[in-house]
Scaffold this motif. Sequence first.
Motif, PDB file in Angstrom:
ATOM      1  N   GLU A 112       0.828  -1.205   0.000  1.00 20.76           N
ATOM      2  CA  GLU A 112       0.000   0.000   0.000  1.00 20.76           C
ATOM      3  C   GLU A 112       0.861   1.254   0.000  1.00 20.76           C
ATOM      4  O   GLU A 112       0.528   2.251  -0.652  1.00 20.76           O
ATOM      5  N   GLU A 135       2.034   1.823  -3.435  1.00 16.59           N
ATOM      6  CA  GLU A 135       0.936   2.331  -4.267  1.00 16.59           C
ATOM      7  C   GLU A 135       0.696   3.815  -4.000  1.00 16.59           C
ATOM      8  O   GLU A 135       0.437   4.596  -4.927  1.00 16.59           O
ATOM      9  N   ARG A 136       0.796   4.204  -2.738  1.00 19.87           N
ATOM     10  CA  ARG A 136       0.631   5.617  -2.414  1.00 19.87           C
ATOM     11  C   ARG A 136       1.758   6.450  -3.034  1.00 19.87           C
ATOM     12  O   ARG A 136       1.521   7.561  -3.539  1.00 19.87           O
ATOM     13  N   ALA A 154       3.401   5.696  -5.718  1.00 18.07           N
ATOM     14  CA  ALA A 154       3.206   5.738  -7.170  1.00 18.07           C
ATOM     15  C   ALA A 154       2.089   6.705  -7.554  1.00 18.07           C
ATOM     16  O   ALA A 154       2.118   7.286  -8.650  1.00 18.07           O
ATOM     17  N   SER A 155       1.114   6.871  -6.655  1.00 17.15           N
ATOM     18  CA  SER A 155      -0.002   7.767  -6.968  1.00 17.15           C
ATOM     19  C   SER A 155       0.326   9.224  -6.714  1.00 17.15           C
ATOM     20  O   SER A 155      -0.511  10.091  -6.945  1.00 17.15           O
ATOM     21  N   GLY A 156       1.537   9.493  -6.186  1.00 18.34           N
ATOM     22  CA  GLY A 156       1.969  10.876  -5.988  1.00 18.34           C
ATOM     23  C   GLY A 156       1.707  11.424  -4.611  1.00 18.34           C
ATOM     24  O   GLY A 156       1.747  12.652  -4.422  1.00 18.34           O
ATOM     25  N   ALA A 157       1.463  10.570  -3.604  1.00 20.21           N
ATOM     26  CA  ALA A 157       1.231  11.058  -2.250  1.00 20.21           C
ATOM     27  C   ALA A 157       2.508  11.687  -1.698  1.00 20.21           C
ATOM     28  O   ALA A 157       3.613  11.275  -2.048  1.00 20.21           O
ATOM     29  N   LYS A 199      11.072   9.389  -4.141  1.00 17.81           N
ATOM     30  CA  LYS A 199      10.594  10.765  -4.053  1.00 17.81           C
ATOM     31  C   LYS A 199      11.722  11.755  -4.338  1.00 17.81           C
ATOM     32  O   LYS A 199      11.525  12.758  -5.043  1.00 17.81           O
ATOM     33  N   GLU A 255      12.279  11.663  -7.941  1.00 10.51           N
ATOM     34  CA  GLU A 255      11.255  12.403  -8.681  1.00 10.51           C
ATOM     35  C   GLU A 255      11.517  13.898  -8.624  1.00 10.51           C
ATOM     36  O   GLU A 255      11.363  14.614  -9.626  1.00 10.51           O
TER      37      GLU A 255
END
Length: 776
Positions: free
Chosen positions: A350, A353-354, A356-359, A506, A509
């Motif tokens: 999870e 996934e967070r 990857a979703s940009g959290a 991060k 990115e």
Amino acid sequence: MPVKRPTAPSKSSHTSKKRDRADVRKIMASAKGAARELIRADMNKMKAAPRASRKFSGNGEVRRNGVTRQSASAPVFKHPKTELEAAIQRYIDLFDFAPIAYVSFNHVGRIEEINLAAAQLLGRSRDRLIGEPFALHVTKKDGALFLNHLLRCRSSDSRVETEMHLRKRSGETILAHLASSPVTSSVMDGALLYQTAIVDLTEPKRAEEAIRQSEERYRTLFNLSPMAVYSIDTSGVIQNFNRHAAELWGREPAFGDTDQRFCGSFKMFRPDGSFMPHDQCPMAEVVLGKISAVHNGEVLIERPDGSHVTVLVNIRPLKNDRGEVTGALNCFYDITERKQTEALIAFQKEAFERAASGAPLMEILKFLARAVEGQSQQGGKIAIHLLDEAGKRFEQTTAPGLPANYAQAINGMDVSSSAGPCCAAIRRRQRVTVEDIAASEQFAAFAAFASPLGIRSGWSIPIFSSTGKVLGTFANYYPQPREPTSQDHLLGEIVTRTASVIIERKQGEAALEKSKNLLEQRVRERTRELRRANDKLEAEIARRKGLEGEILEISDREQQRLGQELHDGLCQHLTAVAFMARSVALRLKNHRVIEVNDIEKIAQLVNEAVTDTRDLSRALHRIDVDAVGLVDALQDLVDREIWKIPCRLEVEPAFHIEDDVAAAQLYRIAREAVINANKHAQARKIVITLGSWRQGIVLSVTDDGVGFQSELNSARGGLGLPIMKYRARSIGGRLEIESPKKAGTRVACYLPDGPLRSHKKRNAKPGRFLRKSPKH
């Protein structure tokens, strides 16, 4: 697995068996007495005969002095006439051919009777064994044991039993059980014999030892098995359990305790968390027949100390020979760490996934910290600290289970301080554990800060990047003194690796976004540069296209010039020669006198035509010039008769060239400069110089004519100058054109040493021209 125990025989069965054995002994004793009475006479005669002269035949007959007599082992009655004789003969046959070894020895242990089974057991013939001391067949080690057995036989009227080792004729040693009973021999005048049954115990002992070892192995495996095992009877009372079962229960129940039934655990819960009474557990349902078996059933066990373990149980009923359930066997094992690991993997998934979703990064780390705190059974609190880009200070902290002033105190702290285990973990680049912060002298300052927050113990683990850089720390704090377990180490390893991947992602990115912006800026700048270069390239292409047109135009002009030179020069010479030759021919025809001067004039005109043709052919022919022949080629160039202006060559002693390509281009530059000077300079002399300068060599063509600007105006639109510059650039040099103050023009090609060394010598050939002395 159940162990079958033999049931105790009843008292009535013992009484019946004793009575049966007594009847058998009476019958055997009476039969023996009758048989001995009948063969007494024959035995007495055999005893009277000397033993050395006695011979035995293969069919049981004894020969003495050539006379054949019947042996004791031979049939007593060859043709029994009465039932008694037949019964006696049957008894004797029964004794001889009995499957059990029987031997009778006297009070001194000498063998008096022996059957075939005993003879086979001892490995010798029966006739040789009769009369021998039985002690000869007992091992030396057990000799005293046999004498004691014999002594007990002589001093007792009851059966005497002893186990001892016998030695066969082959040398093999066997363990035998001797059971001796006293009997009176009527054949030997009432002598007392000890009839002994010999039972070979070798195989039973081996089987008994194998069973004992098997039971020992079973007990060892039972106790050392990594799986917890216990068994109960039909009432639920625990019969057996191994060490691992007691460890998972957290206690050792007493065997046969009726208050502790079906399971030895303190409390049990179902997978959904609901309480499970002991009489409703899977073990009770199997032994009561409600279910047949259980395979990998999940049960949560609570220990007396309050800790919990999750186990998988595998239960099978125990049955007797009749198929009746006599109990149940439970094999269970701990899956607590597996369940925690599965939960952490789900949290890890999870978190990824967070990410990857940009959290945001700190939101993801806060989620990880809460997930780990939810798995702790000891009230652990998690804190994750991030360092600044320089790795010198704590920049951000997430600690959802701790007061807000904890993060406020940590953020901005210098990692070089000794405030707590996190700073020490960064400096040492390894895990730092403090089992009791209040008792630690090293972290006394941190203890004053941690105690009001309820922190009594903890450990900190550095978070490393893939390149080994410390990104931050993962701290685990507890409200009581304790040391980390193996599961804590595994949990810390999973969390630090997960945090490392997410932090690096991060940061990557952010760096990627920064690089993207920088790249876009550079692309824009580069695009502008490319546009400018493209404009220049288009201009160069247009210029080269113009050069191509000019080249074609010059080629046409050169063809016209060559045609005109051939017409005005060579053709005029040849025409003059033709007229003079025709004039001479007419004089000869008319027999007139021929002047010698006319013939010489013809010859002179022919020679001039030849010279003009040779010069013209040299101008048209491309000369291959190499480094060796450069000077000679230039000398030949200045020596040509076609030049209107005198030319000479000057070569400095320091001049030296080895590159063939450079030599060829220098020659062409010199030739083009000489041609231009002849056409446009209006000079009185032209000088070609080969010399050197501080960085390489130089070729110069100097004239004393009108100067460069006048020549340029005269040659405007020509290709001579661009071609010379192109040739100079192709060999790494530069072309310079100067106009001295006095007048004239100097065309110089400077060639540095670097390009000369970088070129490889190609197509080296001997120079075609020999050096000529310059004209003065």
